[in-house]
Scaffold this motif. Structure first.
Motif, PDB file in Angstrom:
ATOM      1  N   TYR A 130      65.464  96.468 114.094  1.00 39.00           N
ATOM      2  CA  TYR A 130      66.567  96.037 113.242  1.00 39.00           C
ATOM      3  C   TYR A 130      66.793  97.016 112.088  1.00 39.00           C
ATOM      4  O   TYR A 130      67.934  97.330 111.750  1.00 39.00           O
ATOM      5  N   GLY A 131      65.712  97.524 111.499  1.00 39.28           N
ATOM      6  CA  GLY A 131      65.819  98.301 110.274  1.00 39.28           C
ATOM      7  C   GLY A 131      66.627  99.567 110.406  1.00 39.28           C
ATOM      8  O   GLY A 131      67.451  99.895 109.536  1.00 39.28           O
ATOM      9  N   THR A 132      66.400 100.329 111.493  1.00 39.31           N
ATOM     10  CA  THR A 132      67.104 101.608 111.676  1.00 39.31           C
ATOM     11  C   THR A 132      67.759 101.688 113.050  1.00 39.31           C
ATOM     12  O   THR A 132      68.159 102.768 113.472  1.00 39.31           O
ATOM     13  N   HIS A 167      65.032  93.238  99.160  1.00 35.34           N
ATOM     14  CA  HIS A 167      65.974  92.233  98.665  1.00 35.34           C
ATOM     15  C   HIS A 167      65.328  91.337  97.615  1.00 35.34           C
ATOM     16  O   HIS A 167      66.006  90.882  96.680  1.00 35.34           O
ATOM     17  N   TYR A 168      64.039  91.083  97.743  1.00 39.85           N
ATOM     18  CA  TYR A 168      63.341  90.228  96.792  1.00 39.85           C
ATOM     19  C   TYR A 168      62.468  91.034  95.828  1.00 39.85           C
ATOM     20  O   TYR A 168      61.632  90.466  95.125  1.00 39.85           O
ATOM     21  N   GLY A 169      62.628  92.352  95.844  1.00 42.82           N
ATOM     22  CA  GLY A 169      61.899  93.195  94.902  1.00 42.82           C
ATOM     23  C   GLY A 169      60.884  94.096  95.559  1.00 42.82           C
ATOM     24  O   GLY A 169      60.808  95.280  95.250  1.00 42.82           O
ATOM     25  N   SER A 170      60.084  93.573  96.470  1.00 41.01           N
ATOM     26  CA  SER A 170      59.079  94.383  97.166  1.00 41.01           C
ATOM     27  C   SER A 170      59.678  94.965  98.439  1.00 41.01           C
ATOM     28  O   SER A 170      60.368  94.257  99.183  1.00 41.01           O
ATOM     29  N   ALA A 171      59.410  96.241  98.670  1.00 38.97           N
ATOM     30  CA  ALA A 171      60.022  96.923  99.821  1.00 38.97           C
ATOM     31  C   ALA A 171      58.963  97.687 100.602  1.00 38.97           C
ATOM     32  O   ALA A 171      58.404  98.648 100.100  1.00 38.97           O
ATOM     33  N   TRP A 172      58.681  97.257 101.794  1.00 41.08           N
ATOM     34  CA  TRP A 172      57.802  98.002 102.698  1.00 41.08           C
ATOM     35  C   TRP A 172      58.434  98.146 104.087  1.00 41.08           C
ATOM     36  O   TRP A 172      58.000  98.965 104.871  1.00 41.08           O
ATOM     37  N   GLU A 173      59.470  97.343 104.368  1.00 37.43           N
ATOM     38  CA  GLU A 173      60.077  97.354 105.693  1.00 37.43           C
ATOM     39  C   GLU A 173      61.334  98.220 105.671  1.00 37.43           C
ATOM     40  O   GLU A 173      62.212  98.047 104.816  1.00 37.43           O
ATOM     41  N   ALA A 174      61.427  99.174 106.612  1.00 37.71           N
ATOM     42  CA  ALA A 174      62.606 100.040 106.689  1.00 37.71           C
ATOM     43  C   ALA A 174      63.858  99.218 106.950  1.00 37.71           C
ATOM     44  O   ALA A 174      63.856  98.323 107.801  1.00 37.71           O
ATOM     45  N   ASP A 176      68.092 100.286 106.834  1.00 37.17           N
ATOM     46  CA  ASP A 176      69.186 101.188 106.493  1.00 37.17           C
ATOM     47  C   ASP A 176      70.484 100.463 106.165  1.00 37.17           C
ATOM     48  O   ASP A 176      71.477 101.109 105.823  1.00 37.17           O
ATOM     49  N   HIS A 177      70.515  99.156 106.277  1.00 38.63           N
ATOM     50  CA  HIS A 177      71.743  98.421 105.981  1.00 38.63           C
ATOM     51  C   HIS A 177      71.993  98.409 104.475  1.00 38.63           C
ATOM     52  O   HIS A 177      71.076  98.167 103.685  1.00 38.63           O
ATOM     53  N   ALA A 178      73.236  98.630 104.086  1.00 36.63           N
ATOM     54  CA  ALA A 178      73.579  98.602 102.660  1.00 36.63           C
ATOM     55  C   ALA A 178      73.334  97.216 102.078  1.00 36.63           C
ATOM     56  O   ALA A 178      72.880  97.072 100.940  1.00 36.63           O
ATOM     57  N   ASP A 179      73.616  96.192 102.852  1.00 25.33           N
ATOM     58  CA  ASP A 179      73.388  94.809 102.454  1.00 25.33           C
ATOM     59  C   ASP A 179      72.059  94.360 103.056  1.00 25.33           C
ATOM     60  O   ASP A 179      71.898  94.325 104.273  1.00 25.33           O
ATOM     61  N   LYS A 180      71.104  94.060 102.205  1.00 24.79           N
ATOM     62  CA  LYS A 180      69.768  93.712 102.689  1.00 24.79           C
ATOM     63  C   LYS A 180      69.493  92.207 102.579  1.00 24.79           C
ATOM     64  O   LYS A 180      68.342  91.769 102.607  1.00 24.79           O
ATOM     65  N   SER A 181      70.521  91.428 102.495  1.00 23.20           N
ATOM     66  CA  SER A 181      70.379  89.992 102.310  1.00 23.20           C
ATOM     67  C   SER A 181      70.037  89.292 103.622  1.00 23.20           C
ATOM     68  O   SER A 181      70.261  89.828 104.709  1.00 23.20           O
ATOM     69  N   PRO A 182      69.514  88.067 103.530  1.00 19.91           N
ATOM     70  CA  PRO A 182      69.287  87.288 104.756  1.00 19.91           C
ATOM     71  C   PRO A 182      70.586  86.983 105.492  1.00 19.91           C
ATOM     72  O   PRO A 182      70.583  86.851 106.717  1.00 19.91           O
ATOM     73  N   LYS A 183      71.700  86.890 104.767  1.00 20.20           N
ATOM     74  CA  LYS A 183      72.997  86.685 105.410  1.00 20.20           C
ATOM     75  C   LYS A 183      73.316  87.835 106.354  1.00 20.20           C
ATOM     76  O   LYS A 183      73.761  87.628 107.491  1.00 20.20           O
ATOM     77  N   GLU A 184      73.071  89.083 105.897  1.00 16.40           N
ATOM     78  CA  GLU A 184      73.332  90.251 106.730  1.00 16.40           C
ATOM     79  C   GLU A 184      72.384  90.301 107.917  1.00 16.40           C
ATOM     80  O   GLU A 184      72.799  90.589 109.051  1.00 16.40           O
TER      81      GLU A 184
END
Length: 678
Positions: A130-132, A167-174, A176-184
């Protein structure tokens, strides 16, 4: 930390020995304690499916798919393997077998993985990028796997831990989507599912959720309408077949880590509540997978083994259809001594055979099993496809017990002593089952053992557990398994505040049905009937109940138990008071709570006390306002000397804390009267 545990590279960490906890092997044990264990064949839980025992494989593992590893996993009873490996899944492109920014070991491509899975006798769990990646890339993978190659790969998850994308502050998962929300994420899950099922409509699609009680559960991100789980289920629930969660419960000592399995029942309950609340019609078709779990202390030593046996059993008996250990191989971490043995801080089941930078500390030779591997092997002997877990209970928090009933009438009981220094003398009591006399078959693994011991020892009702020992006891019934009625189908429940009508399909002519409420290893019979429903009265408002139905024929032969139905009673449809309890701002282990109390009576209430009970032992009030707050054990009393006029509402607030699944209370009394909850 989350990236490090998922990555095995050519660089190894410099480590230093330290004592973490436990006692050395051979140290004098404390006096043996007596423990009562109850096992109830009438208290049916979930059945064991064909992919129950799983592990993770990763593309940076040079041993992926090798015959030696495939055979070790097969011997342990592994029936599902996950690919291409945790967070790497969101940078992995299957067509050219690359993971930009990460290391890919030789001979770890998809076909090699599938060859190893087939040799193991396991089905694959495949993580689509999903990430890339794209939906088209995932659909092409389905086509290659199931149309071109005929692998019949059934289970596909969209991404790994995608809530860790920043999206919640901590980032370890790649991502590339501009919108990183659960909706996206949810929108893409729908698109992936449509594209992938257009190729093979028989596959099952999973969406990534967070485990209740673990970050970011409960948190509403900026711009979101709800939590990650709420948003994903609401928007993508109709497109998915299962949800996928991970659980690393933590704990700074082995003793603390081993208490965390007590969270499983409530976490599974909350997750199912979320699915039913948000996923729309037919939400009960959505299953749960647990594709990563491990401990922070004692990963390669006996605490890791104890945790594995307890957590796999606990999750499977709650209906999770597959449970996966992270990982097959992972590499040397921080070395310490745990329970008298060297722990390499390695998340793997098997040794990677590597050393630290100056070669002063080395792991055992490649593929040497660590302690959790032997626990997994015991699980392979314990929880077999078609077995049904049944209820158990113990009177000692240091001893866990799990049990299954086999189709041939045998019972298998798994006993786990989480005390590192004292033995336990176990007395086992059976309900709904009479064991044969004589010494039963016993398999066990203890602290420091490098093999499973087998033989006949003790009795059906008496066993001794050494410190940190896991023991599997297999029992035959005293009488042959005469053919009786089949188990009734899973019942349904229609509830009010004080009653529950339990109903089920007919299991045949001329049968009497017995309805039992689960209570650990000793069920309480609620009633019996020749009809196919029973109304149970005098229940407590806001309380959770788990109920089974059994059939008995004219010859007195009793059927196996139905699958359980779990329900929570409501509150009165009308009352002199109404209460609304809200979690208004959650940060993952605490929240601001608000309670609205409305007086529905015609007269004012001069001075009032609101009382409720937390559903779990890990929930507390840290502070409160607009009233006097007091907590004793799990009971909270909120007291005011003020007057609450007829029709008026008083609002009080508090800061709550929790260290496990945050099951909110649903029943409240005002001056002793049960209120209506909204």
């Amino acid at each position: 930390m989350r990236l490090i545990r998922r990555v095995l590279t050519g660089t190894v960490l410099v480590v230093a020995a330290a004592t973490v906890g436990g006692v050395p092997s051979g140290a004098s044990a404390a006096a043996e304690s007596a423990v009562r264990v109850d096992v109830d064949a009438r208290a049916g839980l979930a059945k064991v499916g064909d992919v129950a025992l799983g592990v993770n494989h990763a593309i940076w593992d040079s041993q992926l798919g090798t015959p030696a590893v495939a055979d070790l996993l097969g011997d342990a009873g592994v029936r599902m393997v996950r690919y291409p490996g945790g967070s790497y899944a969101d940078i992995y492109h299957w067509k050219d077998h690359t993971a930009p920014g990460g290391y890919v070991a030789p001979d770890t491509d998809f076909d090699t993985f599938m060859a190893g899975a087939r040799r193991t006798g396991a089905q694959p769990m495949i993580i689509a990028n999903y990430g890339t990646g794209t939906a088209q890339e995932a659909a092409d993978w389905v086509r290659y796997a199931n149309v071109t190659k005929g692998y019949g790969a059934k289970y596909w998850t969209i991404g790994n831990e995608n809530y860790g994308n920043g999206h919640y502050g901590s980032a370890w998962e790649a991502d590339d989507h501009a919108d990183k929300s659960p909706k996206e994420y949810a929108a893409h899950v729908v698109a992936y599912a449509q594209a992938m099922k257009a190729v093979d409509p028989t596959i099952k699609i999973g969406a990534v959720l967070t485990m209740p009680g673990n970050w970011p559960d409960g948190i509403v991100g900026a711009g979101d309408e709800g939590t990650w789980n709420q948003e994903v289920l609401t928007r993508a629930g109709a497109a998915i077949d299962f949800v996928d969660v991970h659980w690393y419960p933590g704990g700074s000592t082995p003793a603390e880590a081993l208490t965390k399995t007590a969270h499983i029942q409530d976490a599974a309950y909350l997750l199912r509540q979320q699915i039913r609340s948000y996923a729309g019609d037919a939400a009960d078709r959505i299953k749960i997978s647990m594709t990563e779990t491990n401990v922070d202390v004692g990963r390669n030593t006996q605490p890791g083994a104890l945790f594995l046996a307890d957590v796999y059993s606990g999750l499977l008996e709650q209906g999770v259809f597959t449970v996966h250990w992270w990982n097959v191989h992972n590499g040397l971490g921080t070395v310490s001594e745990v329970a008298g043995h060297t722990d390499y801080g390695d998340y793997g089941l098997l040794s990677s055979g590597n050393c630290n930078a100056d070669n002063t500390v080395c792991q055992p030779p490649m593929n040497t099993p660590f302690a959790p591997y032997y626990a997994l092997s015991l699980m392979g002997s314990f929880a077999r496809t078609g077995d049904q877990f049944i209820g158990t209970g113990t009177d000692d928090a240091s001893v866990s017990a799990h049990a299954v009933r086999r189709a041939n009438g045998d019972l298998a009981v798994l006993l786990i002593n989480k005390d590192p220094s004292a033995s336990r003398s176990i007395t086992v009591n059976y309900n709904g089952f009479t064991p044969a006399s004589g010494a039963p078959a016993v398999s066990s693994v203890g602290n420091g053992d490098d093999a499973i011991s087998t033989g006949a020892s003790g009795s059906a009702t008496g066993q001794t557990l050494a410190p940190y020992e896991i023991k599997l006891v297999t029992l035959h019934p005293a009488a042959p398994n005469a053919a009786g009625p089949k188990a009734p189908a899973q019942p349904a429940a229609t509830v009010t505040d004080r009653t529950a009508t339990i109903s089920w399909p007919s299991a045949g002519a001329g049968l009497k049905y017995e309805v039992y409420r689960q209570n650990g290893g000793i069920s309480e019979q609620l009633g019996e009937t020749t009809a196919t429903s029973l109304t149970v009265r005098n229940l407590e408002p806001g309380r959770r109940y788990t109920v089974n139905v059994l059939a008995r024929d004219a010859a007195g032969r009793q059927s196996p138990s139905s699958l359980p139905v779990t329900f929570t009673t409501g509150t009165p449809a009308s009352s002199s008071c109404t209460v609304k309890f809200r979690d208004t701002n959650d940060w993952g282990n605490g929240y601001v709570g608000s309670i609205d109390i409305t007086n529905n009576a015609a007269a004012p209430v001069n001075g009032w006390t609101l009382t409720y009970t937390w559903p779990t032992a890990w929930q507390t009030v840290s502070s409160g306002w607009s009233a006097t707050w007091e907590q004793t054990a799990r009971t909270v009393r909120v007291t005011s000397d003020g007057s609450l006029a007829a029709g008026a509402t008083a609002t009080v607030g508090f800061v709550g804390a929790y260290s496990g699944p945050n099951v909110l209370p649903t029943a409240f009394t005002l001056n002793g009267t049960v209120c209506t909850s909204v």
